[in-house]
Design a protein around this motif. Sequence first.
Motif, PDB file in Angstrom:
ATOM      1  N   GLY A  47       0.789  -1.224   0.000  1.00 44.80           N
ATOM      2  CA  GLY A  47       0.000   0.000   0.000  1.00 44.80           C
ATOM      3  C   GLY A  47       0.816   1.266   0.000  1.00 44.80           C
ATOM      4  O   GLY A  47       0.455   2.252  -0.642  1.00 44.80           O
ATOM      5  N   TYR A  48       1.960   1.263   0.701  1.00 44.43           N
ATOM      6  CA  TYR A  48       2.749   2.480   0.833  1.00 44.43           C
ATOM      7  C   TYR A  48       3.987   2.515  -0.058  1.00 44.43           C
ATOM      8  O   TYR A  48       4.480   3.595  -0.376  1.00 44.43           O
ATOM      9  CB  TYR A  48       3.165   2.672   2.296  1.00 44.43           C
ATOM     10  CG  TYR A  48       2.019   3.083   3.177  1.00 44.43           C
ATOM     11  CD1 TYR A  48       1.475   4.360   3.093  1.00 44.43           C
ATOM     12  CD2 TYR A  48       1.443   2.189   4.060  1.00 44.43           C
ATOM     13  CE1 TYR A  48       0.407   4.737   3.883  1.00 44.43           C
ATOM     14  CE2 TYR A  48       0.372   2.552   4.859  1.00 44.43           C
ATOM     15  CZ  TYR A  48      -0.149   3.828   4.764  1.00 44.43           C
ATOM     16  OH  TYR A  48      -1.212   4.200   5.531  1.00 44.43           O
ATOM     17  N   THR A  49       4.479   1.339  -0.455  1.00 42.54           N
ATOM     18  CA  THR A  49       5.707   1.316  -1.262  1.00 42.54           C
ATOM     19  C   THR A  49       5.468   0.788  -2.671  1.00 42.54           C
ATOM     20  O   THR A  49       6.336   0.917  -3.531  1.00 42.54           O
ATOM     21  CB  THR A  49       6.789   0.466  -0.557  1.00 42.54           C
ATOM     22  OG1 THR A  49       6.792   0.762   0.846  1.00 42.54           O
ATOM     23  CG2 THR A  49       8.172   0.769  -1.108  1.00 42.54           C
ATOM     24  N   GLY A  50       4.314   0.191  -2.911  1.00 38.79           N
ATOM     25  CA  GLY A  50       3.983  -0.298  -4.245  1.00 38.79           C
ATOM     26  C   GLY A  50       4.605  -1.628  -4.600  1.00 38.79           C
ATOM     27  O   GLY A  50       4.715  -1.971  -5.782  1.00 38.79           O
ATOM     28  N   ARG A 181       7.469   9.151   3.881  1.00 39.54           N
ATOM     29  CA  ARG A 181       7.264   9.986   2.692  1.00 39.54           C
ATOM     30  C   ARG A 181       8.115   9.489   1.533  1.00 39.54           C
ATOM     31  O   ARG A 181       7.690   9.527   0.369  1.00 39.54           O
ATOM     32  CB  ARG A 181       7.601  11.444   3.004  1.00 39.54           C
ATOM     33  CG  ARG A 181       6.754  12.077   4.098  1.00 39.54           C
ATOM     34  CD  ARG A 181       5.288  12.054   3.760  1.00 39.54           C
ATOM     35  NE  ARG A 181       4.484  12.697   4.778  1.00 39.54           N
ATOM     36  CZ  ARG A 181       3.157  12.672   4.826  1.00 39.54           C
ATOM     37  NH1 ARG A 181       2.498  12.002   3.900  1.00 39.54           N
ATOM     38  NH2 ARG A 181       2.490  13.272   5.785  1.00 39.54           N
ATOM     39  N   VAL A 182       9.307   9.009   1.846  1.00 38.95           N
ATOM     40  CA  VAL A 182      10.163   8.461   0.788  1.00 38.95           C
ATOM     41  C   VAL A 182       9.537   7.199   0.206  1.00 38.95           C
ATOM     42  O   VAL A 182       9.534   6.989  -1.010  1.00 38.95           O
ATOM     43  CB  VAL A 182      11.575   8.172   1.336  1.00 38.95           C
ATOM     44  CG1 VAL A 182      12.418   7.448   0.284  1.00 38.95           C
ATOM     45  CG2 VAL A 182      12.269   9.466   1.758  1.00 38.95           C
ATOM     46  N   LEU A 183       8.982   6.340   1.074  1.00 40.44           N
ATOM     47  CA  LEU A 183       8.334   5.118   0.590  1.00 40.44           C
ATOM     48  C   LEU A 183       7.168   5.447  -0.332  1.00 40.44           C
ATOM     49  O   LEU A 183       6.980   4.813  -1.383  1.00 40.44           O
ATOM     50  CB  LEU A 183       7.847   4.275   1.774  1.00 40.44           C
ATOM     51  CG  LEU A 183       8.907   3.764   2.751  1.00 40.44           C
ATOM     52  CD1 LEU A 183       8.274   2.894   3.827  1.00 40.44           C
ATOM     53  CD2 LEU A 183      10.009   3.004   2.018  1.00 40.44           C
ATOM     54  N   GLU A 188       4.818   6.252  -5.924  1.00 36.80           N
ATOM     55  CA  GLU A 188       4.222   7.140  -6.912  1.00 36.80           C
ATOM     56  C   GLU A 188       5.101   7.292  -8.157  1.00 36.80           C
ATOM     57  O   GLU A 188       4.595   7.287  -9.279  1.00 36.80           O
ATOM     58  CB  GLU A 188       3.965   8.516  -6.285  1.00 36.80           C
ATOM     59  CG  GLU A 188       2.934   8.503  -5.181  1.00 36.80           C
ATOM     60  CD  GLU A 188       1.581   8.038  -5.657  1.00 36.80           C
ATOM     61  OE1 GLU A 188       1.165   8.429  -6.770  1.00 36.80           O
ATOM     62  OE2 GLU A 188       0.935   7.261  -4.932  1.00 36.80           O
ATOM     63  N   ASN A 189       6.400   7.431  -7.953  1.00 31.78           N
ATOM     64  CA  ASN A 189       7.294   7.622  -9.104  1.00 31.78           C
ATOM     65  C   ASN A 189       8.726   7.295  -8.663  1.00 31.78           C
ATOM     66  O   ASN A 189       9.450   8.162  -8.170  1.00 31.78           O
ATOM     67  CB  ASN A 189       7.210   9.055  -9.633  1.00 31.78           C
ATOM     68  CG  ASN A 189       7.854   9.205 -10.999  1.00 31.78           C
ATOM     69  OD1 ASN A 189       8.897   8.618 -11.264  1.00 31.78           O
ATOM     70  ND2 ASN A 189       7.244  10.003 -11.856  1.00 31.78           N
ATOM     71  N   GLU A 190       9.090   6.029  -8.834  1.00 33.21           N
ATOM     72  CA  GLU A 190      10.401   5.598  -8.360  1.00 33.21           C
ATOM     73  C   GLU A 190      11.535   6.301  -9.102  1.00 33.21           C
ATOM     74  O   GLU A 190      12.542   6.682  -8.493  1.00 33.21           O
ATOM     75  CB  GLU A 190      10.543   4.079  -8.527  1.00 33.21           C
ATOM     76  CG  GLU A 190      11.863   3.554  -7.998  1.00 33.21           C
ATOM     77  CD  GLU A 190      11.978   2.055  -8.094  1.00 33.21           C
ATOM     78  OE1 GLU A 190      13.082   1.533  -7.866  1.00 33.21           O
ATOM     79  OE2 GLU A 190      10.963   1.395  -8.401  1.00 33.21           O
ATOM     80  N   LEU A 205      13.959  -2.118   0.250  1.00 31.97           N
ATOM     81  CA  LEU A 205      14.438  -3.206   1.098  1.00 31.97           C
ATOM     82  C   LEU A 205      14.006  -2.989   2.543  1.00 31.97           C
ATOM     83  O   LEU A 205      13.605  -3.932   3.237  1.00 31.97           O
ATOM     84  CB  LEU A 205      15.959  -3.306   1.003  1.00 31.97           C
ATOM     85  CG  LEU A 205      16.609  -4.464   1.771  1.00 31.97           C
ATOM     86  CD1 LEU A 205      16.117  -5.809   1.235  1.00 31.97           C
ATOM     87  CD2 LEU A 205      18.127  -4.381   1.679  1.00 31.97           C
ATOM     88  N   LEU A 206      14.069  -1.739   3.007  1.00 32.46           N
ATOM     89  CA  LEU A 206      13.628  -1.416   4.359  1.00 32.46           C
ATOM     90  C   LEU A 206      12.140  -1.708   4.516  1.00 32.46           C
ATOM     91  O   LEU A 206      11.706  -2.298   5.514  1.00 32.46           O
ATOM     92  CB  LEU A 206      13.910   0.057   4.664  1.00 32.46           C
ATOM     93  CG  LEU A 206      13.353   0.587   5.992  1.00 32.46           C
ATOM     94  CD1 LEU A 206      13.995  -0.139   7.167  1.00 32.46           C
ATOM     95  CD2 LEU A 206      13.571   2.100   6.111  1.00 32.46           C
ATOM     96  N   ALA A 207      11.343  -1.296   3.524  1.00 35.72           N
ATOM     97  CA  ALA A 207       9.899  -1.531   3.583  1.00 35.72           C
ATOM     98  C   ALA A 207       9.598  -3.022   3.630  1.00 35.72           C
ATOM     99  O   ALA A 207       8.744  -3.474   4.411  1.00 35.72           O
ATOM    100  CB  ALA A 207       9.215  -0.888   2.373  1.00 35.72           C
ATOM    101  N   LEU A 208      10.293  -3.798   2.820  1.00 38.27           N
ATOM    102  CA  LEU A 208      10.047  -5.236   2.787  1.00 38.27           C
ATOM    103  C   LEU A 208      10.482  -5.901   4.098  1.00 38.27           C
ATOM    104  O   LEU A 208       9.801  -6.802   4.602  1.00 38.27           O
ATOM    105  CB  LEU A 208      10.789  -5.859   1.600  1.00 38.27           C
ATOM    106  CG  LEU A 208      10.305  -7.247   1.154  1.00 38.27           C
ATOM    107  CD1 LEU A 208       8.846  -7.208   0.742  1.00 38.27           C
ATOM    108  CD2 LEU A 208      11.163  -7.762   0.016  1.00 38.27           C
ATOM    109  N   ALA A 209      11.601  -5.446   4.667  1.00 40.46           N
ATOM    110  CA  ALA A 209      12.070  -6.011   5.938  1.00 40.46           C
ATOM    111  C   ALA A 209      11.098  -5.697   7.069  1.00 40.46           C
ATOM    112  O   ALA A 209      10.781  -6.567   7.893  1.00 40.46           O
ATOM    113  CB  ALA A 209      13.461  -5.475   6.260  1.00 40.46           C
ATOM    114  N   LEU A 210      10.607  -4.457   7.131  1.00 40.18           N
ATOM    115  CA  LEU A 210       9.612  -4.094   8.148  1.00 40.18           C
ATOM    116  C   LEU A 210       8.326  -4.882   7.951  1.00 40.18           C
ATOM    117  O   LEU A 210       7.694  -5.325   8.921  1.00 40.18           O
ATOM    118  CB  LEU A 210       9.323  -2.594   8.092  1.00 40.18           C
ATOM    119  CG  LEU A 210      10.441  -1.669   8.557  1.00 40.18           C
ATOM    120  CD1 LEU A 210      10.060  -0.212   8.314  1.00 40.18           C
ATOM    121  CD2 LEU A 210      10.744  -1.892  10.035  1.00 40.18           C
TER     122      LEU A 210
END
Length: 310
Positions: A47-50, A181-183, A188-190, A205-210
């Motif tokens: 939802g937040y990182t796509g 906000r970075v995630l 939105e536009n990597e 990677l941080l988003a996936l680890a969390l």
Amino acid sequence: MRMLALHLAVLAGIAALQFVLPAYHHTNAARILVLATYAIGFNIAFGYTGLLSLGHALFFAGGMYATGLLIDQGGWQPWAALLAGPVAGGVLAAGVGLLALRTAGPAFMIVTLMFAQAFHLAILYWGRFTGGDEGFTLSGAARRIGPFDLADPTTRYGAAFLLFAAAMLGCLALVRSRTGRVLIAVRENEERTRMLGYDTFRAKLLALALSGLLSGAAGATYGLMFGYVGGSFAAIQYSILPLIWVLLGGAGTVLGPLLGTALLFYLIDWASSVTTASQFVVGAVLILLVLFAPRGLLGLLRDCGLRSLP
């Protein structure tokens, strides 16, 4: 402050429910809270990182088996084994991410699915230790953490509530932080985010680890709460379910995972009680959702004016 007050009010309502719910719904509510924690973890990635992963059952079951096997075969104390669950989920997610995040789109989905299926097959193959598809149960003593017995309904509800509250407030803090906000920018536009100087691979990677950490915590708690660890939790069904929960409640919203998990749980429960074609009813509702509320129920509220909903 309004958003914080809203989320604290939701938590207060959930805490109060345990005093009025009948036994059947009391147990269901505890189950929903743990599964909603799993959905929150999935929502951080999707939802937040796509990052649309089809392998999150790996992290959920990984946390569950790490805790269950350490208690059943390793003789660990339940509290120590419980801490190993989120660690296992986070490490597995980071390891998968180091490889899977070198791909994107459908390829990322396929790679994560392959890892999850490999883990499921490993559980079946090493059935002598894992119990295979039938799994194994945890004794009453293995479900006691100090003076707290997770077989007791009140204690079980309290544990589920604490886990969910920590996950929800942590997610709320994350998405309103600079990292959050970075995630969202990556989602939105990597390419533009990378041009602005951010390390998008590191952010994903941080988003996936969390996400894996929360999924592993949910799996470990679920196994201890209900005294069962089984291979079915590593099947593809448990990778698809969090996606449906998040889509139903609202991807990219903090409360969406809870709403979606509760609605789908009781939709299946109600449909099963009125017809043998319960899956048809559930499928029809999901099709209507995609047609008329593609952003989910809370996403629809956001589009209708509640734009500050995190």
